[in-house]
Design a protein around this motif. Sequence first.
Motif, PDB file in Angstrom:
ATOM      1  N   LYS A  95     -20.566   3.075  48.586  1.00  0.00           N
ATOM      2  CA  LYS A  95     -19.633   2.609  49.745  1.00  0.00           C
ATOM      3  C   LYS A  95     -20.078   1.596  50.635  1.00  0.00           C
ATOM      4  CE  LYS A  95     -17.209   5.404  53.160  1.00  0.00           C
ATOM      5  NZ  LYS A  95     -17.125   6.476  53.958  1.00  0.00           N
ATOM      6  N   TYR A  96     -21.251   1.426  50.871  1.00  0.00           N
ATOM      7  CA  TYR A  96     -21.914   0.426  51.832  1.00  0.00           C
ATOM      8  C   TYR A  96     -22.403  -0.871  51.354  1.00  0.00           C
ATOM      9  CZ  TYR A  96     -20.924   4.284  55.186  1.00  0.00           C
ATOM     10  OH  TYR A  96     -19.958   5.064  55.800  1.00  0.00           O
ATOM     11  N   MET A  97     -22.749  -0.947  49.909  1.00  0.00           N
ATOM     12  CA  MET A  97     -23.420  -2.025  49.480  1.00  0.00           C
ATOM     13  C   MET A  97     -22.462  -3.275  49.489  1.00  0.00           C
ATOM     14  SD  MET A  97     -23.190  -0.966  45.498  1.00  0.00           S
ATOM     15  CE  MET A  97     -21.422  -1.164  44.324  1.00  0.00           C
ATOM     16  N   VAL A  98     -22.969  -4.421  49.543  1.00  0.00           N
ATOM     17  CA  VAL A  98     -22.321  -5.522  49.484  1.00  0.00           C
ATOM     18  C   VAL A  98     -22.170  -5.733  47.878  1.00  0.00           C
ATOM     19  CG1 VAL A  98     -22.759  -8.156  49.956  1.00  0.00           C
ATOM     20  CG2 VAL A  98     -23.381  -6.548  51.460  1.00  0.00           C
ATOM     21  N   THR A  99     -20.955  -6.138  47.465  1.00  0.00           N
ATOM     22  CA  THR A  99     -20.751  -6.374  46.043  1.00  0.00           C
ATOM     23  C   THR A  99     -20.692  -7.860  45.715  1.00  0.00           C
ATOM     24  OG1 THR A  99     -18.307  -6.198  46.364  1.00  0.00           O
ATOM     25  CG2 THR A  99     -19.482  -4.209  45.749  1.00  0.00           C
ATOM     26  N   ASP A 100     -20.657  -8.903  46.501  1.00  0.00           N
ATOM     27  CA  ASP A 100     -20.364 -10.161  46.415  1.00  0.00           C
ATOM     28  C   ASP A 100     -21.796 -10.834  46.342  1.00  0.00           C
ATOM     29  OD1 ASP A 100     -19.450 -12.770  46.038  1.00  0.00           O
ATOM     30  OD2 ASP A 100     -19.325 -13.352  48.134  1.00  0.00           O
ATOM     31  N   VAL A 101     -22.609 -10.710  45.447  1.00  0.00           N
ATOM     32  CA  VAL A 101     -24.062 -11.068  45.335  1.00  0.00           C
ATOM     33  C   VAL A 101     -24.305 -12.414  44.647  1.00  0.00           C
ATOM     34  CG1 VAL A 101     -25.997 -10.189  44.479  1.00  0.00           C
ATOM     35  CG2 VAL A 101     -24.413  -8.450  44.955  1.00  0.00           C
ATOM     36  N   ASP A 102     -25.158 -12.994  45.358  1.00  0.00           N
ATOM     37  CA  ASP A 102     -25.376 -14.559  44.718  1.00  0.00           C
ATOM     38  C   ASP A 102     -26.669 -14.297  44.033  1.00  0.00           C
ATOM     39  OD1 ASP A 102     -23.617 -16.020  46.174  1.00  0.00           O
ATOM     40  OD2 ASP A 102     -25.008 -16.485  47.835  1.00  0.00           O
ATOM     41  N   THR A 103     -26.797 -14.729  42.713  1.00  0.00           N
ATOM     42  CA  THR A 103     -27.684 -14.551  41.866  1.00  0.00           C
ATOM     43  C   THR A 103     -28.601 -16.041  41.456  1.00  0.00           C
ATOM     44  OG1 THR A 103     -26.525 -14.806  39.838  1.00  0.00           O
ATOM     45  CG2 THR A 103     -26.875 -12.550  40.420  1.00  0.00           C
ATOM     46  N   ILE A 104     -29.623 -15.876  40.912  1.00  0.00           N
ATOM     47  CA  ILE A 104     -30.509 -17.197  40.771  1.00  0.00           C
ATOM     48  C   ILE A 104     -31.096 -17.102  39.296  1.00  0.00           C
ATOM     49  CG2 ILE A 104     -32.781 -16.291  41.488  1.00  0.00           C
ATOM     50  CD1 ILE A 104     -33.048 -18.703  43.135  1.00  0.00           C
ATOM     51  N   ASP A 105     -31.076 -18.266  38.859  1.00  0.00           N
ATOM     52  CA  ASP A 105     -31.515 -18.474  37.273  1.00  0.00           C
ATOM     53  C   ASP A 105     -33.191 -18.408  37.315  1.00  0.00           C
ATOM     54  OD1 ASP A 105     -32.062 -20.718  34.973  1.00  0.00           O
ATOM     55  OD2 ASP A 105     -30.587 -19.126  34.386  1.00  0.00           O
ATOM     56  N   LYS A 106     -33.552 -17.618  36.142  1.00  0.00           N
ATOM     57  CA  LYS A 106     -35.163 -17.696  36.166  1.00  0.00           C
ATOM     58  C   LYS A 106     -35.776 -19.057  35.553  1.00  0.00           C
ATOM     59  CE  LYS A 106     -35.288 -16.319  31.167  1.00  0.00           C
ATOM     60  NZ  LYS A 106     -36.268 -16.990  30.436  1.00  0.00           N
ATOM     61  N   ASP A 107     -35.093 -19.749  35.162  1.00  0.00           N
ATOM     62  CA  ASP A 107     -35.359 -21.207  34.756  1.00  0.00           C
ATOM     63  C   ASP A 107     -35.291 -22.484  36.059  1.00  0.00           C
ATOM     64  OD1 ASP A 107     -36.102 -20.407  32.418  1.00  0.00           O
ATOM     65  OD2 ASP A 107     -34.135 -20.486  31.720  1.00  0.00           O
ATOM     66  N   MET A 108     -34.680 -21.933  37.200  1.00  0.00           N
ATOM     67  CA  MET A 108     -34.903 -22.786  38.155  1.00  0.00           C
ATOM     68  C   MET A 108     -36.308 -23.263  38.966  1.00  0.00           C
ATOM     69  SD  MET A 108     -32.546 -22.114  41.790  1.00  0.00           S
ATOM     70  CE  MET A 108     -30.993 -22.669  41.465  1.00  0.00           C
ATOM     71  N   ASN A 109     -36.462 -24.174  39.466  1.00  0.00           N
ATOM     72  CA  ASN A 109     -37.547 -24.667  39.996  1.00  0.00           C
ATOM     73  C   ASN A 109     -37.524 -24.033  41.343  1.00  0.00           C
ATOM     74  OD1 ASN A 109     -38.812 -26.304  41.874  1.00  0.00           O
ATOM     75  ND2 ASN A 109     -39.364 -27.713  40.323  1.00  0.00           N
ATOM     76  N   ILE A 110     -38.761 -23.668  41.478  1.00  0.00           N
ATOM     77  CA  ILE A 110     -39.154 -22.695  43.022  1.00  0.00           C
ATOM     78  C   ILE A 110     -38.703 -23.266  44.075  1.00  0.00           C
ATOM     79  CG2 ILE A 110     -41.453 -23.126  43.278  1.00  0.00           C
ATOM     80  CD1 ILE A 110     -40.166 -19.579  43.170  1.00  0.00           C
ATOM     81  N   PHE A 111     -38.641 -24.636  44.128  1.00  0.00           N
ATOM     82  CA  PHE A 111     -38.421 -25.400  45.351  1.00  0.00           C
ATOM     83  C   PHE A 111     -36.923 -25.519  45.411  1.00  0.00           C
ATOM     84  CE2 PHE A 111     -42.829 -25.921  44.581  1.00  0.00           C
ATOM     85  CZ  PHE A 111     -43.387 -25.390  45.704  1.00  0.00           C
ATOM     86  N   ASP A 112     -36.179 -25.717  44.337  1.00  0.00           N
ATOM     87  CA  ASP A 112     -34.853 -25.582  44.651  1.00  0.00           C
ATOM     88  C   ASP A 112     -34.220 -24.223  44.821  1.00  0.00           C
ATOM     89  OD1 ASP A 112     -34.714 -28.330  43.565  1.00  0.00           O
ATOM     90  OD2 ASP A 112     -34.378 -27.545  41.495  1.00  0.00           O
ATOM     91  N   ALA A 113     -34.879 -23.215  44.511  1.00  0.00           N
ATOM     92  CA  ALA A 113     -34.686 -21.854  45.295  1.00  0.00           C
ATOM     93  C   ALA A 113     -34.870 -21.636  46.504  1.00  0.00           C
ATOM     94  CB  ALA A 113     -35.437 -20.707  44.184  1.00  0.00           C
ATOM     95  N   ALA A 114     -35.919 -22.450  47.010  1.00  0.00           N
ATOM     96  CA  ALA A 114     -36.252 -22.457  48.270  1.00  0.00           C
ATOM     97  C   ALA A 114     -34.912 -22.980  49.174  1.00  0.00           C
ATOM     98  CB  ALA A 114     -37.453 -23.211  48.655  1.00  0.00           C
ATOM     99  N   PHE A 115     -34.326 -24.299  48.813  1.00  0.00           N
ATOM    100  CA  PHE A 115     -33.503 -24.781  49.319  1.00  0.00           C
ATOM    101  C   PHE A 115     -32.146 -23.741  49.470  1.00  0.00           C
ATOM    102  CE2 PHE A 115     -29.563 -27.277  49.269  1.00  0.00           C
ATOM    103  CZ  PHE A 115     -29.327 -28.144  50.468  1.00  0.00           C
ATOM    104  N   LYS A 116     -32.060 -22.877  48.240  1.00  0.00           N
ATOM    105  CA  LYS A 116     -30.930 -22.012  48.121  1.00  0.00           C
ATOM    106  C   LYS A 116     -31.009 -21.055  49.223  1.00  0.00           C
ATOM    107  CE  LYS A 116     -28.182 -19.541  44.902  1.00  0.00           C
ATOM    108  NZ  LYS A 116     -27.738 -19.214  43.499  1.00  0.00           N
ATOM    109  N   PHE A 117     -32.437 -20.469  49.374  1.00  0.00           N
ATOM    110  CA  PHE A 117     -32.587 -19.697  50.449  1.00  0.00           C
ATOM    111  C   PHE A 117     -32.087 -20.214  51.937  1.00  0.00           C
ATOM    112  CE2 PHE A 117     -35.607 -17.429  47.674  1.00  0.00           C
ATOM    113  CZ  PHE A 117     -35.232 -16.001  47.889  1.00  0.00           C
ATOM    114  N   ILE A 118     -32.420 -21.634  51.820  1.00  0.00           N
ATOM    115  CA  ILE A 118     -32.237 -22.160  53.393  1.00  0.00           C
ATOM    116  C   ILE A 118     -30.704 -22.143  53.655  1.00  0.00           C
ATOM    117  CG2 ILE A 118     -32.386 -24.231  54.641  1.00  0.00           C
ATOM    118  CD1 ILE A 118     -35.227 -24.303  53.497  1.00  0.00           C
ATOM    119  N   SER A 119     -30.047 -22.614  52.703  1.00  0.00           N
ATOM    120  CA  SER A 119     -28.556 -23.044  52.690  1.00  0.00           C
ATOM    121  C   SER A 119     -27.769 -21.653  52.614  1.00  0.00           C
ATOM    122  CB  SER A 119     -28.073 -23.874  51.590  1.00  0.00           C
ATOM    123  OG  SER A 119     -28.208 -23.327  50.466  1.00  0.00           O
ATOM    124  N   SER A 120     -28.273 -20.697  52.134  1.00  0.00           N
ATOM    125  CA  SER A 120     -27.272 -19.458  52.169  1.00  0.00           C
ATOM    126  C   SER A 120     -28.001 -18.624  53.150  1.00  0.00           C
ATOM    127  CB  SER A 120     -27.613 -18.675  50.707  1.00  0.00           C
ATOM    128  OG  SER A 120     -28.957 -18.384  50.454  1.00  0.00           O
TER     129      SER A 120
END
Length: 155
Positions: A95-120
């Motif tokens: 009832k309370y969870m968020v269902t619109d979930v952003d996911t990330i690819d396991k083969d993404m560069n960790i620093f590209d993932a860092a940018f995704k954290f910042i922008s999202s």
Amino acid sequence: MGIKSFQGKRDSSQEKTVEQILVSDYMTKKLITFKPDDSLDHVINLLIKHKISGGPVVNDKNELIGIISETDCIKHISERKYYNMPADMNNTVGKYMVTDVDTIDKDMNIFDAAFKFISSHRRRFPVIENGKLIGQLSQKDVLKAAIKVKGNTWK
């Protein structure tokens, strides 16, 4: 006649190779997960016990269906207290969870993932492979990667 170059042919073995640091290298694989029919009290107890701020919600096939966080739990608690309402008997994760979930690819560069954290403005990203939850990357995991890189290559 002038000399064109003092450098001879460069030895290709001396060139630095840039090693990719992937999400899969730092993601957490042993996760605390929740089911949609779990109670919010159960979630709150596990969040406190394991010192985490949220976790993925999966179905019986380990497919990601949502995320439940401290914020989701606090919203429920504060709304009930504010309106002086009795405890909701249907206070389930579903009832309370968020269902619109952003996911990330396991083969993404960790620093590209860092940018995704910042922008999202997210605190965690579930990692999915073939529709199944295989891990989760948190902001703290990115920091761990940065410290390791600093120790190996930064001056």
